[in-house]
Design an enzyme around this catalytic site. Sequence first.
Site, short mmCIF file in Angstrom:
data_model
loop_
_atom_site.label_atom_id
_atom_site.label_comp_id
_atom_site.label_asym_id
_atom_site.label_seq_id
_atom_site.Cartn_x
_atom_site.Cartn_y
_atom_site.Cartn_z
N ARG A 27 51.56 -54.77 1.76
CA ARG A 27 51.51 -56.90 0.93
C ARG A 27 52.96 -56.22 -0.64
O ARG A 27 52.95 -56.97 -0.32
CB ARG A 27 50.72 -56.07 0.02
CG ARG A 27 48.71 -56.63 0.86
CD ARG A 27 47.75 -57.05 -0.13
NE ARG A 27 47.35 -57.72 -0.56
CZ ARG A 27 47.50 -58.87 -0.70
NH1 ARG A 27 46.84 -59.25 0.88
NH2 ARG A 27 47.55 -60.34 -1.04
N TRP A 74 52.64 -55.00 -8.20
CA TRP A 74 54.18 -55.76 -7.77
C TRP A 74 53.88 -56.13 -9.41
O TRP A 74 53.64 -57.52 -9.99
CB TRP A 74 53.82 -56.40 -6.53
CG TRP A 74 54.50 -57.07 -6.79
CD1 TRP A 74 56.31 -56.77 -5.56
CD2 TRP A 74 55.32 -58.04 -6.63
NE1 TRP A 74 56.89 -57.32 -5.38
CE2 TRP A 74 56.94 -58.38 -6.17
CE3 TRP A 74 55.63 -59.43 -7.84
CZ2 TRP A 74 57.45 -59.93 -6.47
CZ3 TRP A 74 56.30 -59.96 -7.85
CH2 TRP A 74 57.43 -60.88 -7.29
N ASN A 100 44.52 -59.28 -9.88
CA ASN A 100 45.79 -59.58 -9.54
C ASN A 100 46.12 -61.69 -10.14
O ASN A 100 44.73 -61.99 -10.41
CB ASN A 100 45.76 -59.81 -8.50
CG ASN A 100 45.60 -58.29 -6.93
OD1 ASN A 100 45.50 -57.51 -7.63
ND2 ASN A 100 44.76 -58.27 -6.26
N GLY A 101 47.20 -60.97 -10.14
CA GLY A 101 47.02 -63.34 -10.71
C GLY A 101 48.42 -62.54 -11.76
O GLY A 101 48.69 -61.40 -12.49
N GLU A 483 66.43 -68.95 9.15
CA GLU A 483 65.29 -67.47 9.52
C GLU A 483 66.10 -66.41 9.88
O GLU A 483 65.38 -65.90 9.08
CB GLU A 483 64.78 -68.59 10.64
CG GLU A 483 63.48 -67.23 10.77
CD GLU A 483 62.06 -67.11 9.42
OE1 GLU A 483 62.18 -67.90 8.89
OE2 GLU A 483 61.55 -65.95 10.12
N LYS A 487 65.48 -63.06 7.79
CA LYS A 487 65.40 -62.11 8.60
C LYS A 487 66.11 -60.44 7.93
O LYS A 487 65.56 -59.36 7.67
CB LYS A 487 65.02 -61.97 10.02
CG LYS A 487 63.76 -63.03 10.37
CD LYS A 487 62.92 -62.55 9.69
CE LYS A 487 61.89 -63.00 8.77
NZ LYS A 487 61.30 -63.77 8.83
N GLU A 490 66.17 -59.81 4.30
CA GLU A 490 64.52 -59.00 3.90
C GLU A 490 65.10 -58.19 3.68
O GLU A 490 64.31 -57.29 3.12
CB GLU A 490 63.97 -60.27 4.34
CG GLU A 490 63.67 -61.59 3.93
CD GLU A 490 62.24 -61.70 4.56
OE1 GLU A 490 61.19 -61.92 5.90
OE2 GLU A 490 61.06 -62.28 3.99
N HIS A 506 82.40 -78.18 5.54
CA HIS A 506 82.60 -78.24 4.23
C HIS A 506 82.80 -77.56 3.28
O HIS A 506 82.00 -78.23 2.08
CB HIS A 506 81.19 -79.29 4.62
CG HIS A 506 82.15 -80.61 5.06
ND1 HIS A 506 82.65 -81.88 5.71
CD2 HIS A 506 80.76 -81.23 7.04
CE1 HIS A 506 82.30 -83.03 6.80
NE2 HIS A 506 81.66 -82.48 7.79
N LYS A 605 53.97 -59.45 0.67
CA LYS A 605 53.84 -59.76 1.62
C LYS A 605 53.39 -61.50 1.32
O LYS A 605 53.11 -62.91 2.33
CB LYS A 605 52.54 -59.32 2.46
CG LYS A 605 51.75 -59.48 3.74
CD LYS A 605 52.87 -59.58 4.61
CE LYS A 605 53.02 -60.50 6.14
NZ LYS A 605 54.37 -60.93 7.17
C1 AGP Z 1 58.96 -63.85 5.15
O1 AGP Z 1 58.98 -62.62 6.36
C2 AGP Z 1 58.80 -64.18 4.18
N1 AGP Z 1 58.24 -62.35 3.78
C3 AGP Z 1 58.04 -65.31 3.50
O2 AGP Z 1 59.24 -65.82 3.31
C4 AGP Z 1 56.91 -65.89 3.64
O3 AGP Z 1 57.07 -66.57 4.97
C5 AGP Z 1 56.35 -66.66 2.44
O4 AGP Z 1 56.19 -66.40 1.53
C6 AGP Z 1 55.24 -67.62 2.75
O5 AGP Z 1 54.15 -66.98 3.19
P1 AGP Z 1 52.65 -67.58 4.11
O6 AGP Z 1 53.31 -68.09 5.23
O7 AGP Z 1 51.67 -66.62 3.56
O8 AGP Z 1 52.35 -68.39 2.45
#
Ligand code: AGP
Length: 610
Positions: A27, A74, A100-101, A483, A487, A490, A506, A605
């Site tokens: 996560r 985190w 958490n939160g 996308e 990737k 990330e 442009h 995650k």
């Molecule tokens: C994608 O590779 C991500 N790590 C991230 O952008 C993810 O898609 C986004 O946080 C949304 O998550 P979810 O689909 O669990 O809502």
Amino acid sequence: MCGIIGYVGKRDAAEILINGLSQLEYRGYDSAGLVTLSTDGLHIRRAVGRVRQLQQLVTEKPVPGTIGVAHTRWATHGRPSEMNAHPHLDAQGRIAIVHNGIIENHATIREFLEQQGIEFQSETDTESLAQLIGFLYSQTGDLLGSVRRALHDVQGTFGLVVVSLDAPQTLIAARRGSPLIVGIGDGEYVISSDASAIITHTSQVAYLDDNEIVTIDPSGMHVATIDAMPVDKRVHTLEMRLEQIELAGYEHHMLKEIFEQPETLQNAMRGRLNLRTNEVVLAGLQQLERDLPRCRRVLLFGCGTAWHAALVGEYLIEELARIPTDVDYASELRYRNPIVEEGTLAIAISQSGETADTLAALREVKTKGATALGVVNVVGSTIAREAQAGVYLHVGPEIGVASTKAFTAQVAVLSMLAVYLGRRRHLSNERTESMLRELEQIPAKVRAALGVHDQVRDLARQLAEWDNWLYLGRGVNYPLALEGALKLKEISYIHAEGLPAAEMKHGPIAMIDPGMPVVVIAPRDNTYGKILSNIEEVRSREGRVFAIATEPDRELERLCEEVVYVPATSAMLSPLVTSVPLQLLAYETAIVRGHDVDKPRNLAKSVTVE
Ligand code: AGP
């Protein structure tokens, strides 16, 4: 993002907690900690870095007890440090919490408690909650009542577990906006923010809802609202299997999940394509079957990769169902006071089903009267439960932080939804049949596309040294350019930008030079000729082009340094196949750069804070 695991039973808590934290590592986190209780008192260990560092501390100095809680943090408030890691204690050192939160009014609570002479040990928002519970408890001697009262006073979100030396066999947990699941075993309970830490122990679970509080003590599990109204909780059976969260011989979860796609796509479509009756069957939408085709507008929203899937969905729904479709970032939608007219079908897309912004946007559009659907992977997640109806992805747990199999399944579900809506409106019998046949062949085509792995690995070795990349695509493959770039960012930490190919001239064309690889997605569709012109424009500026294409073409090969071929499919479905080399390219580039693909820096995650 942060993870929670708590245990009460007859076994050694430390081992269960450490193993649970390892299941939560995916996560994303920067520090970890745990507390167990025994007759000798509270035993706390905290470490910056990985769970193995915490494990080392526990090995050197064991923590006894059959009850405890643990946490991966985190950082949001306060840097990653031992003092800021959870658990946090009250001033008497008798109550410990993991959370958490975000406690939004932490500064006010802190100021009030400091005026009462309480000294804080950390920079976190969580400590204000621990200290507040302790302060109230010192006045009333009622632990559950103090937790309730504190939760009334705090603003923000929480998934929270509390233990106390004065109730040494009791776990108290509560949730508002941050998930918690209680696993019910044989004479034991495991509580976690994530089912993957529970499945090793039991498949019987109860999902806490917002503003609920659970007390687990020797008499069993008691759920009530924060206002003390008893709640009768249903027990569910987890669909997850243990082997789904193991590596099965792959070096990383991300690679395993890329290679699982033929199977996960098959699962996402199983029982949903009926070639005999020429229709898409979406059981999750049955209750709305009459209303959905009458919708006048579709609103798709999500974050990150899910937002990219939504962009693909926009092309699909407009083309196949001819319904005006808008796409929004969930984080923007929720604060934009969106216009939701009668007949709006709003669709939240989320792998985890827990993303804070997507959940808030879902609630906003529901309040405004939209018919709200969820396209979600995690069964029983908050978005899945709060949507009026929905379609599950059925891809099993996605552990890799960089989403892969969930993305292709989201696109597959949106393709089926587009045909489902289209067939009930203008889509012809012939076009429906050809879409269903194409969809049916997608798993096999994705399997064939995985055959480019070796070629892409070599390509990654050539390209990994460059620090800026551009991805170009047109039409339904423009979101794929976004996308592909996401990737790469990330997991490789390389700067990359995705653009609709024609937009390049442009402005961004100013950046083209021999030092910036340009990855072009160029399947043979109605924009192929145009994209060849875009490639020419890059070449004229000494840009280096690498293409993903569907049919061998001399002209393309002349213009590009390398072409990766994947099987051709219907133009609208091509993102399902072109994603494969993009995913592999990001993965292999990160490997060449020596990064830990499954634990990318700074990423979580499931993003459960705004
Ligand atoms: C994608 O590779 C991500 N790590 C991230 O952008 C993810 O898609 C986004 O946080 C949304 O998550 P979810 O689909 O669990 O809502």
